[in-house]
Write an enzyme that holds these catalytic residues in place. Sequence first.
Site: not given
Length: 328
Positions: A9, A11, A189, A192, A270-271
Amino acid sequence: MPIPKAELHVHIEGTLEPELAFTLAERNAITLPHPTIDDLRAAYSFTDLQSFLNLYYELMTVLRTPQDFTDLAEAYLTRAAAQGVRHAEIFFDPQAHTNRGIPLDTVINGLTAALDTSHQRHGISTTLILCFLRDRPATEALHTLHQARPHLHHITAIGLDSAELGHPPEKFTHVFDAARAMGLRCVAHAGEEGPASYIWQALNLLKVDRVDHGIRCLEDPELLAHLASTQTPLTVCPLSNVRLRAVDTLADHPLPALMDAGLLVTVNSDDPAYFGGYVHDNYEALRHHLGLDDTALRQLARNSFTASFLPTERRAELIAEVDAHPTT
Ligand code: HPA
Ligand code: ZN
């Protein structure tokens, strides 16, 4: 060296570090609304998912040429290798680029120029997960899926991301049906910021193989029991959850409760350029703030391969690497 792990996961647009954003802005003669790196960093204070997405979409406008996408992926792979990543299933957001006039070929050819040689250069096998923006119409997602046909040898799965609340998975049922018919795996997703019912929809309507985030499953005991019995993986992102205020502090993070309930939990970044750490930094944060011990961290590393889309044999090889690794 950190323990071997898969990242499931991340991005790729969320790995855009401010320094690279400024370099690319200059290269492409784009003026960012933030005059200096320090001004930009001051904007990295988020109140919810949408406040983050606003900056995420703004900054990615510096990505214009195939080389920009290659440089972005290469920078991620270099950092991921130092974090012990041996396999990465990488999200990208085609509509965030095509909707501002960047051709899909530019995005995918640019990314894959770096990903295709990643195994030799970084020891990281890779694949792409094409994400649809859930706050855009389903017809646009279906069009994007068809546009991606010539690139399917680089793409293992489809995903669903962007603003969750008000955009339930059911909106994309027929898009996911079409992707499955093309031989693609499915993730989304869910849970969340959205409620547990969105997780049920992702499972029952989109028929996902994994749930991204999914932490709000704890609000529904029947769902929790279902996820445990089916061993449907969750890709949990602790630092992201704190930065986007889905969870108050790391010490309050539900990851131990999810593990105790018998779920197949994985830890991811994630980011990472926005949330203060790459994947091993997330493992370390769990050790320091939640007291996870070596046994638990090793289990999370094993889970990351179990939950991957790798062939069974390669999964087993990588799990054996985890077991043989001297430290976590
Ligand atoms: N959630 C939803 N959409 C996203 C995220 C996220 O954490 N990061 C990039 N797109
Ligand atoms: Zn995400």
